[in-house]
Design a protein around this motif. Structure first.
Motif, mmCIF file in Angstrom:
data_model
loop_
_atom_site.group_PDB
_atom_site.id
_atom_site.type_symbol
_atom_site.label_atom_id
_atom_site.label_comp_id
_atom_site.label_asym_id
_atom_site.label_seq_id
_atom_site.Cartn_x
_atom_site.Cartn_y
_atom_site.Cartn_z
ATOM 1 N N ALA A 9 1.242 -1.267 0.068
ATOM 2 C CA ALA A 9 0.040 0.205 -0.485
ATOM 3 C C ALA A 9 0.867 0.794 0.173
ATOM 4 C CB ALA A 9 -0.609 0.025 1.080
ATOM 5 N N VAL A 10 2.416 1.589 1.051
ATOM 6 C CA VAL A 10 2.870 2.365 1.247
ATOM 7 C C VAL A 10 3.764 3.012 -0.238
ATOM 8 C CG1 VAL A 10 4.513 3.392 1.823
ATOM 9 C CG2 VAL A 10 3.059 2.071 3.110
ATOM 10 N N VAL A 11 4.239 1.677 -0.912
ATOM 11 C CA VAL A 11 4.276 1.338 -2.413
ATOM 12 C C VAL A 11 3.629 2.288 -3.029
ATOM 13 C CG1 VAL A 11 6.151 0.337 -4.128
ATOM 14 C CG2 VAL A 11 6.666 -0.008 -1.718
ATOM 15 N N ALA A 12 2.377 1.700 -3.299
ATOM 16 C CA ALA A 12 1.491 2.129 -4.453
ATOM 17 C C ALA A 12 1.164 3.916 -3.993
ATOM 18 C CB ALA A 12 -0.234 1.517 -4.308
ATOM 19 N N VAL A 13 1.309 4.588 -3.222
ATOM 20 C CA VAL A 13 0.382 5.076 -3.185
ATOM 21 C C VAL A 13 1.746 6.500 -2.927
ATOM 22 C CG1 VAL A 13 0.332 7.408 -1.665
ATOM 23 C CG2 VAL A 13 -1.632 5.030 -1.039
ATOM 24 N N LEU A 14 3.275 5.825 -3.093
ATOM 25 C CA LEU A 14 3.989 7.007 -3.097
ATOM 26 C C LEU A 14 4.471 6.953 -4.360
ATOM 27 C CD1 LEU A 14 6.970 6.081 -0.023
ATOM 28 C CD2 LEU A 14 5.171 7.795 -0.315
ATOM 29 N N ALA A 15 4.730 5.915 -5.054
ATOM 30 C CA ALA A 15 4.203 5.724 -6.701
ATOM 31 C C ALA A 15 4.062 6.419 -7.389
ATOM 32 C CB ALA A 15 4.446 4.358 -6.754
ATOM 33 N N ALA A 16 1.982 6.622 -6.990
ATOM 34 C CA ALA A 16 1.157 7.127 -7.425
ATOM 35 C C ALA A 16 1.587 8.394 -7.854
ATOM 36 C CB ALA A 16 -0.444 7.208 -6.843
ATOM 37 N N ILE A 17 2.023 9.129 -6.364
ATOM 38 C CA ILE A 17 2.431 10.845 -6.145
ATOM 39 C C ILE A 17 3.064 11.192 -6.873
ATOM 40 C CG2 ILE A 17 3.434 12.065 -3.973
ATOM 41 C CD1 ILE A 17 1.508 10.870 -1.998
ATOM 42 N N MET A 18 4.480 10.009 -6.789
ATOM 43 C CA MET A 18 5.779 10.396 -8.022
ATOM 44 C C MET A 18 4.627 10.762 -9.228
ATOM 45 S SD MET A 18 8.452 10.703 -5.932
ATOM 46 C CE MET A 18 9.285 10.869 -7.207
ATOM 47 N N VAL A 19 4.000 10.117 -10.220
ATOM 48 C CA VAL A 19 3.169 10.382 -10.757
ATOM 49 C C VAL A 19 2.990 11.312 -11.790
ATOM 50 C CG1 VAL A 19 1.507 9.150 -12.755
ATOM 51 C CG2 VAL A 19 3.041 7.469 -10.777
ATOM 52 N N VAL A 20 2.354 11.802 -9.957
ATOM 53 C CA VAL A 20 1.832 12.708 -10.488
ATOM 54 C C VAL A 20 2.684 14.127 -9.906
ATOM 55 C CG1 VAL A 20 -0.374 14.708 -9.193
ATOM 56 C CG2 VAL A 20 -0.661 11.878 -9.719
ATOM 57 N N THR A 21 3.264 13.926 -10.039
ATOM 58 C CA THR A 21 4.489 15.286 -9.290
ATOM 59 C C THR A 21 5.217 15.762 -9.983
ATOM 60 O OG1 THR A 21 4.994 14.043 -6.877
ATOM 61 C CG2 THR A 21 3.585 15.304 -6.936
ATOM 62 N N ASN A 22 5.930 14.182 -10.527
ATOM 63 C CA ASN A 22 7.731 14.626 -11.098
ATOM 64 C C ASN A 22 7.172 14.762 -12.346
ATOM 65 O OD1 ASN A 22 9.985 13.315 -12.534
ATOM 66 N ND2 ASN A 22 9.414 11.736 -10.510
ATOM 67 N N ARG A 23 8.580 15.746 -12.714
ATOM 68 C CA ARG A 23 8.879 16.951 -14.175
ATOM 69 C C ARG A 23 8.756 15.778 -15.438
ATOM 70 N NH1 ARG A 23 11.912 21.849 -12.573
ATOM 71 N NH2 ARG A 23 11.270 22.346 -10.677
ATOM 72 N N ASN A 24 9.303 15.075 -15.194
ATOM 73 C CA ASN A 24 9.930 14.290 -16.041
ATOM 74 C C ASN A 24 8.725 12.589 -16.717
ATOM 75 O OD1 ASN A 24 11.203 13.003 -17.964
ATOM 76 N ND2 ASN A 24 13.067 12.331 -16.934
ATOM 77 N N PRO A 25 7.816 13.208 -17.975
ATOM 78 C CA PRO A 25 7.980 12.334 -18.246
ATOM 79 C C PRO A 25 7.488 10.590 -18.197
ATOM 80 C CG PRO A 25 7.374 14.235 -19.428
ATOM 81 C CD PRO A 25 8.532 14.151 -18.719
#
Lengths: 168, 100
Positions: A9-25
């Motif tokens: 769950a923690v990995v899923a949420v952190l990775a999802a946050i990185m998807v939305v906030t990351n500068r590099n597509p």
């Protein structure tokens, strides 16, 4: 099981946050693959083994390759990478999202457990999500949506080819 | 055994992250990926209820959602590529060819 749930769950949420906030597509796509893998793991903890395999094959395999291909094909200029909306809007969106989740937690959702009353409730949980059980359900009780899905995939394939064709 | 509510809250968190992504990003591809996160959050809810209630219907629904997501990704990315050819950008604010 609880240990696996929390890690995934923690990995899923952190990775999802990185998807939305990351500068590099490209990094966004790769973090999305990580989200899908941890969701596949969560499906395993729910005894949905067939769906976990399909999640890895179709989502992490096919769909994300498509995304990665398009991101690299378009080769966007670096000034288009950081493209978030204006700051007040950003804060409002974050507050709305956090408020939505807080409302659910305050409402007592974490301890919620529905009564097992479905037709497969008496089966051992491992049998419910097996390939055999899903296959027989798809070809008997749910054959019509299954056929419509085949039609949908055909239409999508034709549509994608028509859209991607260069006009001359 | 983890209570079903934990999975439902996780699914709500993922869905909220997806909504925030759709609302705040202007890169059409990232908006698309946020939509995929929301679809996956819904899938997690389906699987949770399927296994908690002992009904296979939820897992079949997830299978159909995955098929729809594949179709949607193919068509949507084709549209993005076609728009990129016209506008040289994937900024959703420049995608306004349907203005009356």
């Amino acid at each position: 099981m609880i240990f696996a749930f929390w890690i995934l769950a923690v990995v899923a949420v952190l990775a999802a946050i990185m998807v939305v906030t990351n500068r590099n597509p490209v990094a966004s796509v790769l973090f999305l693959v990580l989200t899908f893998f941890s969701l596949a793991g969560l499906f395993v903890t729910l005894h949905a083994h067939f769906l976990a395999a399909i999640q890895v094959l179709v989502y992490a395999g096919a769909i994300m390759v498509l995304f990665l291909f398009v991101v690299m094909l378009l080769n966007l200029a670096t000034d288009q990478w950081f493209d978030v909306a204006s700051r007040p809007f950003l804060v409002l969106a974050g507050l709305l999202g956090a408020g939505f989740v807080a409302l659910l937690v305050v409402g007592g959702l974490p301890g919620y457990a529905p009564a097992a009353q479905g037709p497969g409730a008496s089966l051992p949980p491992d049998l419910l999500g097996s390939t055999e059980a899903i296959g027989s359900a798809l070809y008997t009780a749910y054959y019509l949506p299954f056929l419509v899905t085949a039609l949908l995939l055909l239409v999508a394939m034709v549509g994608a080819v028509v859209l991607a064709r260069r006009e001359r | 055994m983890v209570p079903a509510g934990h999975y439902l809250v996780l699914s709500a968190i993922l869905f909220a992250i997806g909504v925030v992504g759709v609302l705040t990003r202007k890169n059409a591809i990232i908006v698309f990926m946020s939509i995929e996160i929301m679809l996956n959050a819904a899938n997690l809810t389906f699987v949770t209820f399927a296994s908690a209630m002992g009904d296979l219907g939820g897992q079949v629904a997830v299978l159909l959602v995955i098929a729809v997501a594949a179709a949607e990704a193919a068509v949507g990315l084709a549209i993005i590529v076609a728009m990129f050819r016209h506008r040289e950008t994937v900024n959703v604010e420049s995608f306004n060819v349907m203005h009356g």
